[in-house]
Design a protein around this motif. Structure first.
Motif, short mmCIF file in Angstrom:
data_model
loop_
_atom_site.label_atom_id
_atom_site.label_comp_id
_atom_site.label_asym_id
_atom_site.label_seq_id
_atom_site.Cartn_x
_atom_site.Cartn_y
_atom_site.Cartn_z
N ILE A 1 0.84 -1.19 0.00
CA ILE A 1 0.00 0.00 0.00
C ILE A 1 0.88 1.25 0.00
O ILE A 1 1.89 1.31 0.71
N VAL A 2 0.49 2.25 -0.78
CA VAL A 2 1.12 3.56 -0.75
C VAL A 2 0.19 4.51 0.00
O VAL A 2 -1.03 4.51 -0.22
N ILE A 3 0.76 5.31 0.89
CA ILE A 3 0.01 6.38 1.55
C ILE A 3 0.53 7.71 1.03
O ILE A 3 1.73 8.01 1.15
N ALA A 4 -0.33 8.50 0.43
CA ALA A 4 0.02 9.84 -0.04
C ALA A 4 -0.57 10.86 0.91
O ALA A 4 -1.79 10.89 1.12
N THR A 5 0.28 11.69 1.49
CA THR A 5 -0.17 12.63 2.50
C THR A 5 0.54 13.98 2.33
O THR A 5 1.73 14.01 2.00
N PRO A 6 -0.16 15.08 2.56
CA PRO A 6 0.52 16.38 2.44
C PRO A 6 1.52 16.62 3.56
O PRO A 6 2.49 17.34 3.38
N LEU A 7 1.28 16.01 4.73
CA LEU A 7 2.14 16.20 5.90
C LEU A 7 2.54 14.86 6.49
O LEU A 7 1.77 13.89 6.47
N TYR A 8 3.75 14.84 7.02
CA TYR A 8 4.26 13.63 7.68
C TYR A 8 5.30 14.09 8.71
O TYR A 8 6.03 15.05 8.45
N PRO A 9 5.34 13.45 9.88
CA PRO A 9 6.33 13.86 10.89
C PRO A 9 7.73 13.97 10.29
O PRO A 9 8.09 13.15 9.45
N PRO A 10 8.50 15.01 10.67
CA PRO A 10 8.32 15.87 11.85
C PRO A 10 7.34 17.03 11.68
O PRO A 10 7.18 17.82 12.61
N GLU A 11 6.69 17.18 10.51
CA GLU A 11 5.67 18.21 10.40
C GLU A 11 4.53 17.90 11.38
O GLU A 11 4.30 16.74 11.73
N VAL A 12 3.85 18.95 11.83
CA VAL A 12 2.74 18.76 12.77
C VAL A 12 1.43 18.96 12.03
O VAL A 12 1.37 19.60 10.99
N GLY A 13 0.38 18.39 12.58
CA GLY A 13 -0.93 18.53 11.97
C GLY A 13 -1.64 17.20 11.88
O GLY A 13 -1.01 16.13 11.93
N GLY A 14 -2.96 17.26 11.73
CA GLY A 14 -3.77 16.06 11.69
C GLY A 14 -3.34 15.04 10.65
O GLY A 14 -3.17 13.85 10.96
N PRO A 15 -3.13 15.47 9.36
CA PRO A 15 -2.70 14.49 8.35
C PRO A 15 -1.37 13.81 8.68
O PRO A 15 -1.19 12.63 8.37
N ALA A 16 -0.45 14.55 9.31
CA ALA A 16 0.85 13.98 9.65
C ALA A 16 0.69 12.86 10.68
O ALA A 16 1.25 11.75 10.51
N TYR A 17 -0.06 13.12 11.75
CA TYR A 17 -0.25 12.11 12.78
C TYR A 17 -1.05 10.93 12.25
O TYR A 17 -0.75 9.77 12.56
N TYR A 18 -2.05 11.23 11.44
CA TYR A 18 -2.89 10.15 10.90
C TYR A 18 -2.06 9.25 9.99
O TYR A 18 -2.13 8.02 10.09
N ALA A 19 -1.28 9.85 9.09
CA ALA A 19 -0.46 9.07 8.17
C ALA A 19 0.54 8.19 8.91
O ALA A 19 0.70 7.00 8.60
N PHE A 20 1.22 8.76 9.90
CA PHE A 20 2.23 8.01 10.64
C PHE A 20 1.60 6.84 11.39
O PHE A 20 2.08 5.70 11.32
N ASN A 21 0.52 7.11 12.11
CA ASN A 21 -0.10 6.05 12.92
C ASN A 21 -0.77 4.99 12.06
O ASN A 21 -0.74 3.80 12.41
#
Length: 337
Positions: A3-23
Protein backbone atom coordinates in the motif's frame (compact mmCIF):
# COMPACT_ATOMS: atom_id res chain seq x y z
CA UNK A 1 -0.35 -6.50 0.33
CA UNK A 2 1.57 -3.37 -0.73
CA UNK A 3 0.00 0.00 0.00
CA UNK A 4 1.12 3.56 -0.75
CA UNK A 5 0.01 6.38 1.55
CA UNK A 6 0.02 9.84 -0.04
CA UNK A 7 -0.17 12.63 2.50
CA UNK A 8 0.52 16.38 2.44
CA UNK A 9 2.14 16.20 5.90
CA UNK A 10 4.26 13.63 7.68
CA UNK A 11 6.33 13.86 10.89
CA UNK A 12 8.32 15.87 11.85
CA UNK A 13 5.67 18.21 10.40
CA UNK A 14 2.74 18.76 12.77
CA UNK A 15 -0.93 18.53 11.97
CA UNK A 16 -3.77 16.06 11.69
CA UNK A 17 -2.70 14.49 8.35
CA UNK A 18 0.85 13.98 9.65
CA UNK A 19 -0.25 12.11 12.78
CA UNK A 20 -2.89 10.15 10.90
CA UNK A 21 -0.46 9.07 8.17
CA UNK A 22 2.23 8.01 10.64
CA UNK A 23 -0.10 6.05 12.92
CA UNK A 24 -1.94 4.43 10.01
CA UNK A 25 1.39 3.40 8.52
CA UNK A 26 2.49 1.80 11.80
CA UNK A 27 -0.81 -0.04 12.21
CA UNK A 28 -0.76 -1.36 8.63
CA UNK A 29 2.85 -2.56 8.98
CA UNK A 30 1.92 -4.34 12.24
CA UNK A 31 -0.71 -6.27 10.27
CA UNK A 32 1.80 -7.43 7.66
CA UNK A 33 1.21 -4.78 5.01
CA UNK A 34 4.18 -3.32 3.14
CA UNK A 35 3.76 0.46 3.20
CA UNK A 36 5.46 3.31 1.39
CA UNK A 37 4.63 6.87 2.37
CA UNK A 38 5.00 9.79 -0.02
CA UNK A 39 4.60 13.33 1.29
CA UNK A 40 5.59 16.84 0.33
CA UNK A 41 9.23 17.72 0.95
CA UNK A 42 10.96 20.53 -0.94
CA UNK A 43 7.89 20.86 -3.20
CA UNK A 44 6.01 22.52 -0.34
CA UNK A 45 7.81 25.80 -1.04
CA UNK A 46 6.94 25.78 -4.75
CA UNK A 47 3.89 27.43 -6.33
CA UNK A 48 0.80 25.31 -7.06
CA UNK A 49 1.00 23.64 -10.42
CA UNK A 50 4.75 23.15 -10.33
CA UNK A 51 4.37 21.59 -6.89
CA UNK A 52 1.72 19.22 -8.25
CA UNK A 53 3.82 18.26 -11.29
CA UNK A 54 6.86 17.37 -9.19
CA UNK A 55 4.74 15.38 -6.72
CA UNK A 56 3.18 13.53 -9.66
CA UNK A 57 6.64 12.60 -10.94
CA UNK A 58 7.64 11.36 -7.51
CA UNK A 59 4.40 9.37 -7.28
CA UNK A 60 5.30 7.59 -10.51
CA UNK A 61 8.27 6.04 -8.67
CA UNK A 62 6.25 4.52 -5.81
CA UNK A 63 2.84 3.60 -7.23
CA UNK A 64 3.93 0.83 -9.69
CA UNK A 65 3.69 -2.61 -8.11
CA UNK A 66 1.42 -1.50 -5.26
CA UNK A 67 -1.97 -3.06 -4.57
CA UNK A 68 -3.54 0.29 -3.80
CA UNK A 69 -3.03 3.85 -2.68
CA UNK A 70 -4.56 5.69 0.28
CA UNK A 71 -4.73 9.42 -0.39
CA UNK A 72 -5.21 11.71 2.60
CA UNK A 73 -6.54 14.77 0.81
CA UNK A 74 -8.38 15.60 -2.38
CA UNK A 75 -6.25 18.28 -4.00
CA UNK A 76 -2.69 18.98 -2.84
CA UNK A 77 -1.52 15.36 -3.04
CA UNK A 78 -4.76 13.76 -4.17
CA UNK A 79 -4.66 15.07 -7.71
CA UNK A 80 -1.02 14.23 -8.61
CA UNK A 81 -0.89 10.92 -6.73
CA UNK A 82 -4.32 9.99 -8.08
CA UNK A 83 -3.21 10.61 -11.64
CA UNK A 84 -0.19 8.34 -11.14
CA UNK A 85 -2.47 5.64 -9.74
CA UNK A 86 -4.86 6.07 -12.65
CA UNK A 87 -2.03 5.56 -15.17
CA UNK A 88 -1.02 2.28 -13.51
CA UNK A 89 -4.63 1.23 -12.88
CA UNK A 90 -4.01 1.12 -9.15
CA UNK A 91 -7.07 1.25 -6.86
CA UNK A 92 -7.46 4.62 -5.15
CA UNK A 93 -9.00 5.05 -1.72
CA UNK A 94 -9.25 8.72 -0.83
CA UNK A 95 -9.93 9.73 2.76
CA UNK A 96 -11.75 13.06 2.81
CA UNK A 97 -10.71 14.86 5.98
CA UNK A 98 -11.59 18.47 5.21
CA UNK A 99 -12.88 20.83 2.56
CA UNK A 100 -10.06 22.71 0.87
CA UNK A 101 -12.35 24.79 -1.36
CA UNK A 102 -14.53 25.98 1.52
CA UNK A 103 -11.45 26.83 3.60
CA UNK A 104 -9.94 28.84 0.72
CA UNK A 105 -13.19 30.69 0.04
CA UNK A 106 -13.85 31.61 3.68
CA UNK A 107 -10.25 32.73 4.19
CA UNK A 108 -10.29 34.93 1.08
CA UNK A 109 -13.62 36.60 1.74
CA UNK A 110 -13.37 36.65 5.55
CA UNK A 111 -16.98 35.57 5.42
CA UNK A 112 -18.78 33.61 8.14
CA UNK A 113 -20.11 30.89 5.86
CA UNK A 114 -20.71 27.46 7.37
CA UNK A 115 -19.81 24.30 5.51
CA UNK A 116 -23.39 23.01 5.58
CA UNK A 117 -24.58 26.14 3.74
CA UNK A 118 -21.59 26.56 1.43
CA UNK A 119 -22.80 24.48 -1.52
CA UNK A 120 -26.47 25.45 -1.21
CA UNK A 121 -26.15 28.88 -2.82
CA UNK A 122 -24.23 30.31 -5.78
CA UNK A 123 -20.74 31.55 -4.85
CA UNK A 124 -18.51 34.06 -6.57
CA UNK A 125 -15.44 31.90 -7.03
CA UNK A 126 -12.10 33.14 -8.26
CA UNK A 127 -10.49 31.37 -11.20
CA UNK A 128 -8.30 29.48 -8.72
CA UNK A 129 -11.32 28.35 -6.72
CA UNK A 130 -13.14 27.25 -9.87
CA UNK A 131 -10.09 25.17 -10.79
CA UNK A 132 -9.97 23.62 -7.30
CA UNK A 133 -13.65 22.68 -7.52
CA UNK A 134 -13.36 21.23 -11.02
CA UNK A 135 -10.17 19.25 -10.34
CA UNK A 136 -11.50 17.94 -7.02
CA UNK A 137 -14.59 16.71 -8.82
CA UNK A 138 -12.41 15.00 -11.46
CA UNK A 139 -10.23 13.36 -8.80
CA UNK A 140 -13.26 12.04 -6.91
CA UNK A 141 -14.44 10.55 -10.20
CA UNK A 142 -11.10 8.72 -10.50
CA UNK A 143 -11.29 7.38 -6.94
CA UNK A 144 -12.29 3.77 -6.46
CA UNK A 145 -13.59 4.39 -2.93
CA UNK A 146 -14.25 7.67 -1.11
CA UNK A 147 -13.91 7.38 2.66
CA UNK A 148 -15.55 9.93 4.94
CA UNK A 149 -15.11 10.11 8.68
CA UNK A 150 -18.67 11.43 9.13
CA UNK A 151 -21.97 11.01 7.33
CA UNK A 152 -22.50 14.75 7.84
CA UNK A 153 -19.77 15.64 5.35
CA UNK A 154 -20.72 12.89 2.93
CA UNK A 155 -24.25 14.29 2.76
CA UNK A 156 -22.87 17.79 2.10
CA UNK A 157 -20.51 16.62 -0.68
CA UNK A 158 -22.56 14.04 -2.51
CA UNK A 159 -24.64 16.35 -4.69
CA UNK A 160 -22.17 19.15 -5.62
CA UNK A 161 -19.38 16.67 -6.43
CA UNK A 162 -21.74 14.17 -8.06
CA UNK A 163 -20.49 11.26 -5.95
CA UNK A 164 -22.02 7.86 -6.55
CA UNK A 165 -23.45 6.44 -3.30
CA UNK A 166 -21.76 3.12 -4.15
CA UNK A 167 -18.35 4.77 -3.75
CA UNK A 168 -19.01 6.15 -0.27
CA UNK A 169 -17.67 4.33 2.78
CA UNK A 170 -17.17 5.43 6.37
CA UNK A 171 -14.15 5.05 8.63
CA UNK A 172 -14.41 7.06 11.81
CA UNK A 173 -11.54 9.09 13.17
CA UNK A 174 -9.19 7.89 15.91
CA UNK A 175 -10.72 7.88 19.39
CA UNK A 176 -8.03 7.16 21.96
CA UNK A 177 -8.20 5.57 25.39
CA UNK A 178 -8.74 7.78 28.40
CA UNK A 179 -5.78 9.45 30.08
CA UNK A 180 -7.92 9.98 33.20
CA UNK A 181 -10.55 7.61 34.59
CA UNK A 182 -12.69 9.87 36.76
CA UNK A 183 -14.53 13.17 36.21
CA UNK A 184 -12.45 16.28 36.72
CA UNK A 185 -13.16 18.18 39.94
CA UNK A 186 -14.41 21.75 39.78
CA UNK A 187 -11.27 23.89 39.33
CA UNK A 188 -10.19 26.72 41.62
CA UNK A 189 -8.83 28.60 38.59
CA UNK A 190 -10.95 28.19 35.47
CA UNK A 191 -8.72 27.94 32.37
CA UNK A 192 -10.57 27.59 29.09
CA UNK A 193 -8.31 26.34 26.29
CA UNK A 194 -8.64 27.03 22.57
CA UNK A 195 -6.18 25.12 20.38
CA UNK A 196 -5.79 25.05 16.61
CA UNK A 197 -4.69 26.98 13.54
CA UNK A 198 -5.29 30.71 13.76
CA UNK A 199 -7.33 30.96 10.58
CA UNK A 200 -10.63 32.72 9.94
CA UNK A 201 -12.87 29.65 9.98
CA UNK A 202 -11.70 28.80 13.52
CA UNK A 203 -13.57 31.93 14.67
CA UNK A 204 -10.98 32.98 17.25
CA UNK A 205 -11.77 36.71 17.09
CA UNK A 206 -15.44 36.18 17.95
CA UNK A 207 -14.43 33.82 20.74
CA UNK A 208 -12.15 36.48 22.25
CA UNK A 209 -14.94 39.04 22.07
CA UNK A 210 -17.40 36.65 23.70
CA UNK A 211 -14.87 35.72 26.37
CA UNK A 212 -14.30 39.40 27.19
CA UNK A 213 -18.05 39.76 27.74
CA UNK A 214 -18.01 36.70 30.02
CA UNK A 215 -15.12 38.19 31.98
CA UNK A 216 -17.23 41.26 32.76
CA UNK A 217 -19.40 38.96 34.87
CA UNK A 218 -16.60 36.63 36.02
CA UNK A 219 -13.26 38.46 35.91
CA UNK A 220 -11.28 35.44 37.16
CA UNK A 221 -11.91 33.43 33.98
CA UNK A 222 -8.82 32.73 31.87
CA UNK A 223 -8.55 31.93 28.16
CA UNK A 224 -5.45 30.11 26.95
CA UNK A 225 -4.77 30.18 23.20
CA UNK A 226 -2.53 27.43 21.82
CA UNK A 227 -1.23 27.31 18.25
CA UNK A 228 1.47 25.45 16.33
CA UNK A 229 2.51 22.98 19.02
CA UNK A 230 3.43 19.32 18.77
CA UNK A 231 1.02 16.75 20.12
CA UNK A 232 3.11 16.04 23.23
CA UNK A 233 3.07 19.74 24.15
CA UNK A 234 -0.65 19.96 23.45
CA UNK A 235 -1.31 17.01 25.75
CA UNK A 236 0.55 18.82 28.55
CA UNK A 237 -1.74 21.82 28.04
CA UNK A 238 -4.88 19.67 28.00
CA UNK A 239 -3.81 17.87 31.17
CA UNK A 240 -3.69 21.19 33.04
CA UNK A 241 -6.73 22.78 31.40
CA UNK A 242 -10.15 23.16 32.99
CA UNK A 243 -12.18 22.97 29.78
CA UNK A 244 -11.91 23.19 26.01
CA UNK A 245 -13.74 25.32 23.45
CA UNK A 246 -14.04 24.94 19.68
CA UNK A 247 -16.18 27.74 18.19
CA UNK A 248 -15.30 27.07 14.52
CA UNK A 249 -17.70 28.14 11.79
CA UNK A 250 -17.78 24.41 11.00
CA UNK A 251 -15.60 21.43 11.85
CA UNK A 252 -15.88 17.96 10.40
CA UNK A 253 -14.13 15.54 12.74
CA UNK A 254 -11.87 17.74 14.86
CA UNK A 255 -8.93 15.98 16.47
CA UNK A 256 -8.80 18.49 19.31
CA UNK A 257 -12.27 17.45 20.50
CA UNK A 258 -11.32 13.77 20.47
CA UNK A 259 -8.07 14.54 22.27
CA UNK A 260 -9.94 16.60 24.84
CA UNK A 261 -12.20 13.65 25.56
CA UNK A 262 -9.14 11.52 26.28
CA UNK A 263 -8.48 13.94 29.16
CA UNK A 264 -12.14 14.04 30.27
CA UNK A 265 -12.32 17.76 29.53
CA UNK A 266 -15.74 19.41 29.59
CA UNK A 267 -16.22 21.06 26.22
CA UNK A 268 -18.04 23.73 24.28
CA UNK A 269 -18.12 23.02 20.54
CA UNK A 270 -19.77 24.36 17.42
CA UNK A 271 -23.08 22.78 16.52
CA UNK A 272 -21.82 22.84 12.90
CA UNK A 273 -19.85 19.62 13.30
CA UNK A 274 -19.80 16.11 11.94
CA UNK A 275 -19.43 14.36 15.31
CA UNK A 276 -22.82 15.22 16.80
CA UNK A 277 -24.24 11.76 16.16
CA UNK A 278 -21.34 10.19 18.01
CA UNK A 279 -20.96 12.73 20.83
CA UNK A 280 -24.64 13.52 21.36
CA UNK A 281 -24.94 15.27 24.76
CA UNK A 282 -21.31 14.69 25.80
CA UNK A 283 -20.50 18.36 25.04
CA UNK A 284 -22.20 21.76 25.08
CA UNK A 285 -23.09 23.02 21.61
CA UNK A 286 -22.99 26.64 20.48
CA UNK A 287 -24.17 28.67 17.55
CA UNK A 288 -20.72 29.80 16.42
CA UNK A 289 -22.18 32.91 14.76
CA UNK A 290 -23.93 34.08 17.94
CA UNK A 291 -21.64 35.95 20.35
CA UNK A 292 -24.30 35.89 23.08
CA UNK A 293 -24.65 32.12 22.88
CA UNK A 294 -20.87 31.66 23.09
CA UNK A 295 -20.69 33.96 26.13
CA UNK A 296 -23.60 32.26 27.92
CA UNK A 297 -22.18 28.76 27.36
CA UNK A 298 -18.79 29.88 28.73
CA UNK A 299 -20.50 31.19 31.88
CA UNK A 300 -22.57 28.01 32.16
CA UNK A 301 -19.53 25.77 31.93
CA UNK A 302 -17.65 27.97 34.41
CA UNK A 303 -20.39 27.52 37.02
CA UNK A 304 -20.01 24.66 39.47
CA UNK A 305 -23.20 22.90 38.38
CA UNK A 306 -22.45 23.32 34.67
CA UNK A 307 -18.87 22.21 35.08
CA UNK A 308 -19.66 19.11 37.12
CA UNK A 309 -22.31 18.08 34.59
CA UNK A 310 -19.88 18.58 31.70
CA UNK A 311 -17.07 16.74 33.49
CA UNK A 312 -19.34 13.78 34.22
CA UNK A 313 -20.53 13.64 30.60
CA UNK A 314 -16.94 13.70 29.30
CA UNK A 315 -15.86 10.97 31.74
CA UNK A 316 -18.82 8.79 30.73
CA UNK A 317 -17.87 8.93 27.04
CA UNK A 318 -16.24 5.54 26.47
CA UNK A 319 -16.15 4.95 22.72
CA UNK A 320 -12.71 4.10 21.31
CA UNK A 321 -11.52 3.52 17.75
CA UNK A 322 -7.90 2.49 17.45
CA UNK A 323 -5.51 2.86 14.53
CA UNK A 324 -5.39 -0.94 14.47
CA UNK A 325 -9.14 -0.96 13.80
CA UNK A 326 -8.76 1.82 11.21
CA UNK A 327 -6.02 -0.16 9.43
CA UNK A 328 -8.23 -3.27 9.38
CA UNK A 329 -11.05 -1.26 7.82
CA UNK A 330 -8.77 0.01 5.05
CA UNK A 331 -7.43 -3.52 4.44
CA UNK A 332 -10.99 -4.83 4.21
CA UNK A 333 -11.87 -2.16 1.65
CA UNK A 334 -8.89 -3.09 -0.53
CA UNK A 335 -9.65 -6.80 -0.22
CA UNK A 336 -13.10 -6.23 -1.71
CA UNK A 337 -11.89 -4.29 -4.77
Amino acid sequence: MKIVIATPLYPPEVGGPAYYAFNLEQALVAQGVKVRVISYRFERKLPPGLRHILFFLRSLTVVPGSDGIIVLDTFSVGLPAGLAALIFRTPIIVRVGGDFLWEQYVARRQEATTLSSFYLAPRFFTIKEKIIFKLTKIFLHWATVIVFSTKWQADIWQQPYNISPAKIKYIENFYGHKKNTSPRPYPQDFILVWAGRDIFLKNLTLLQEAFALAQVEQPALKLQIVTNVRQAELFQVLDKASALILPSLSDISPNIVLEGLMFNLPMIVTKEMGLKDRLQDTVLYIDSLDISDIKEKILLLASRAGYEQGAKAAANFSFTHSYEAIAEEFINLFSKL
